[in-house]
Design an enzyme around this catalytic site. Structure first.
Site, PDB file in Angstrom:
ATOM      1  N   ASP A   1      11.410   6.582  -1.533  1.00 33.92           N
ATOM      2  CA  ASP A   1      11.072   5.817  -2.739  1.00 33.92           C
ATOM      3  C   ASP A   1      11.928   6.343  -3.895  1.00 33.92           C
ATOM      4  O   ASP A   1      12.059   7.550  -4.101  1.00 33.92           O
ATOM      5  CB  ASP A   1       9.581   5.972  -3.057  1.00 33.92           C
ATOM      6  CG  ASP A   1       9.114   4.954  -4.080  1.00 33.92           C
ATOM      7  OD1 ASP A   1       8.264   4.128  -3.734  1.00 33.92           O
ATOM      8  OD2 ASP A   1       9.597   4.999  -5.239  1.00 33.92           O
ATOM      9  N   ILE A   2      12.493   5.424  -4.656  1.00 35.81           N
ATOM     10  CA  ILE A   2      13.410   5.803  -5.737  1.00 35.81           C
ATOM     11  C   ILE A   2      12.674   6.501  -6.893  1.00 35.81           C
ATOM     12  O   ILE A   2      13.273   7.261  -7.653  1.00 35.81           O
ATOM     13  CB  ILE A   2      14.190   4.566  -6.232  1.00 35.81           C
ATOM     14  CG1 ILE A   2      15.500   4.968  -6.876  1.00 35.81           C
ATOM     15  CG2 ILE A   2      13.361   3.697  -7.156  1.00 35.81           C
ATOM     16  CD1 ILE A   2      16.492   3.841  -6.978  1.00 35.81           C
TER      17      ILE A   2
ATOM     18  N   GLU B   1       4.303  -4.359  -6.832  1.00 36.38           N
ATOM     19  CA  GLU B   1       5.609  -4.392  -7.504  1.00 36.38           C
ATOM     20  C   GLU B   1       6.659  -5.139  -6.679  1.00 36.38           C
ATOM     21  O   GLU B   1       7.390  -5.971  -7.221  1.00 36.38           O
ATOM     22  CB  GLU B   1       6.079  -2.944  -7.774  1.00 36.38           C
ATOM     23  CG  GLU B   1       7.405  -2.857  -8.505  1.00 36.38           C
ATOM     24  CD  GLU B   1       7.921  -1.425  -8.609  1.00 36.38           C
ATOM     25  OE1 GLU B   1       7.113  -0.476  -8.614  1.00 36.38           O
ATOM     26  OE2 GLU B   1       9.152  -1.267  -8.667  1.00 36.38           O
TER      27      GLU B   1
ATOM     28  N   HIS C   1       5.083  -3.023   2.618  1.00 34.61           N
ATOM     29  CA  HIS C   1       5.531  -1.638   2.768  1.00 34.61           C
ATOM     30  C   HIS C   1       4.349  -0.686   2.780  1.00 34.61           C
ATOM     31  O   HIS C   1       3.332  -0.937   2.142  1.00 34.61           O
ATOM     32  CB  HIS C   1       6.523  -1.243   1.669  1.00 34.61           C
ATOM     33  CG  HIS C   1       6.066  -1.543   0.271  1.00 34.61           C
ATOM     34  ND1 HIS C   1       6.138  -2.811  -0.280  1.00 34.61           N
ATOM     35  CD2 HIS C   1       5.528  -0.756  -0.679  1.00 34.61           C
ATOM     36  CE1 HIS C   1       5.675  -2.782  -1.511  1.00 34.61           C
ATOM     37  NE2 HIS C   1       5.281  -1.542  -1.787  1.00 34.61           N
TER      38      HIS C   1
ATOM     39  N   HIS D   1       3.423   3.193   1.863  1.00 35.50           N
ATOM     40  CA  HIS D   1       3.862   4.424   1.195  1.00 35.50           C
ATOM     41  C   HIS D   1       3.361   5.623   1.993  1.00 35.50           C
ATOM     42  O   HIS D   1       2.147   5.722   2.258  1.00 35.50           O
ATOM     43  CB  HIS D   1       3.242   4.541  -0.205  1.00 35.50           C
ATOM     44  CG  HIS D   1       3.677   3.510  -1.196  1.00 35.50           C
ATOM     45  ND1 HIS D   1       4.632   3.757  -2.162  1.00 35.50           N
ATOM     46  CD2 HIS D   1       3.261   2.237  -1.409  1.00 35.50           C
ATOM     47  CE1 HIS D   1       4.788   2.677  -2.920  1.00 35.50           C
ATOM     48  NE2 HIS D   1       3.963   1.740  -2.489  1.00 35.50           N
TER      49      HIS D   1
HETATM   50  P1  5GP Z   1       4.323  -1.200  -4.799  1.00 34.54           P
HETATM   51  O1  5GP Z   1       4.937  -2.566  -4.621  1.00 34.54           O
HETATM   52  O2  5GP Z   1       3.484  -0.774  -3.612  1.00 34.54           O
HETATM   53  O3  5GP Z   1       3.593  -1.041  -6.100  1.00 34.54           O
HETATM   54  O4  5GP Z   1       5.486  -0.130  -4.880  1.00 34.54           O
HETATM   55  C1  5GP Z   1       6.838  -0.436  -4.720  1.00 34.54           C
HETATM   56  C2  5GP Z   1       7.613   0.871  -4.640  1.00 34.54           C
HETATM   57  O5  5GP Z   1       8.984   0.560  -4.413  1.00 34.54           O
HETATM   58  C3  5GP Z   1       7.539   1.733  -5.901  1.00 34.54           C
HETATM   59  O6  5GP Z   1       7.011   3.018  -5.585  1.00 34.54           O
HETATM   60  C4  5GP Z   1       8.990   1.804  -6.380  1.00 34.54           C
HETATM   61  O7  5GP Z   1       9.332   3.068  -6.893  1.00 34.54           O
HETATM   62  C5  5GP Z   1       9.778   1.467  -5.125  1.00 34.54           C
HETATM   63  N1  5GP Z   1      11.043   0.804  -5.385  1.00 34.54           N
HETATM   64  C6  5GP Z   1      11.217  -0.293  -6.184  1.00 34.54           C
HETATM   65  N2  5GP Z   1      12.515  -0.647  -6.187  1.00 34.54           N
HETATM   66  C7  5GP Z   1      13.164   0.241  -5.367  1.00 34.54           C
HETATM   67  C8  5GP Z   1      14.535   0.393  -4.978  1.00 34.54           C
HETATM   68  O8  5GP Z   1      15.437  -0.361  -5.371  1.00 34.54           O
HETATM   69  N3  5GP Z   1      14.819   1.432  -4.138  1.00 34.54           N
HETATM   70  C9  5GP Z   1      13.854   2.272  -3.665  1.00 34.54           C
HETATM   71  N4  5GP Z   1      14.234   3.260  -2.837  1.00 34.54           N
HETATM   72  N5  5GP Z   1      12.547   2.156  -4.025  1.00 34.54           N
HETATM   73  C10 5GP Z   1      12.224   1.149  -4.868  1.00 34.54           C
END
Ligand code: 5GP
Length: 132
Positions: free
Chosen positions: A29-30, A88, A93, A95
């Site tokens: 995760d970035i 987001e 996905h 985590h």
């Molecule tokens: P969620 O959708 O479950 O809230 O989290 C999405 C996750 O994707 C976040 O923790 C965010 O940091 C990660 N993320 C979003 N864009 C990117 C990206 O371009 N590269 C990577 N490696 N992670 C990403």
């Protein structure tokens, strides 16, 4: 339009790869909540995790288990925790977040800072311990 994660799978956007097979991809995760925070995704682009078929969900879970075992071996946390949120990025996905102390703040809201060199080194360390 392809999701940002599909672009990552297709190498249109760079990422720190942790593991890959024909149907799944795992990468750091970035914005990590802890050292080794990894995302496990199906290559098939589906927004909501529970819209995957039962077989696809089972395969993603089994892939995530192998990645988690690799995290455990490489980083020696107390255990690796799991969060599924997906608010987001509209590409299913899981985590995987290593938990290093009993009082660690275990949430996606808490971020740690790591530079690119550290992320690259970490991804290599983890990937060496994963047996798919
Ligand atoms: P969620 O959708 O479950 O809230 O989290 C999405 C996750 O994707 C976040 O923790 C965010 O940091 C990660 N993320 C979003 N864009 C990117 C990206 O371009 N590269 C990577 N490696 N992670 C990403």
């Amino acid at each position: 339009m392809a999701s940002i994660f599909t672009k990552i799978i297709n190498r249109e956007i760079p990422s720190f790869t942790v593991a890959e097979d024909d149907k799944h991809y795992a990468f750091l995760d970035i914005n990590p909540a802890a050292r080794g925070h990894t995302l496990c995704i199906p290559k098939k682009e589906v927004d909501y995790l529970f819209d995957l078929s039962a077989e696809e969900l089972s395969e993603l879970t089994q892939f995530s288990q192998k990645v988690a075992k690799g995290l455990d071996l490489a980083l020696e946390p107390i255990r690796t925790g799991v969060i599924v949120e997906g608010m987001e990025v509209p590409h299913a996905h899981i985590h995987l977040i290593p938990i290093y102390t009993p009082t660690q703040n275990f949430s996606l809201g808490k971020k740690i800072s790591m530079d690119e060199g550290e992320m690259a080194e970490l991804a290599e360390t983890i990937s060496k311990e994963i047996r798919l």
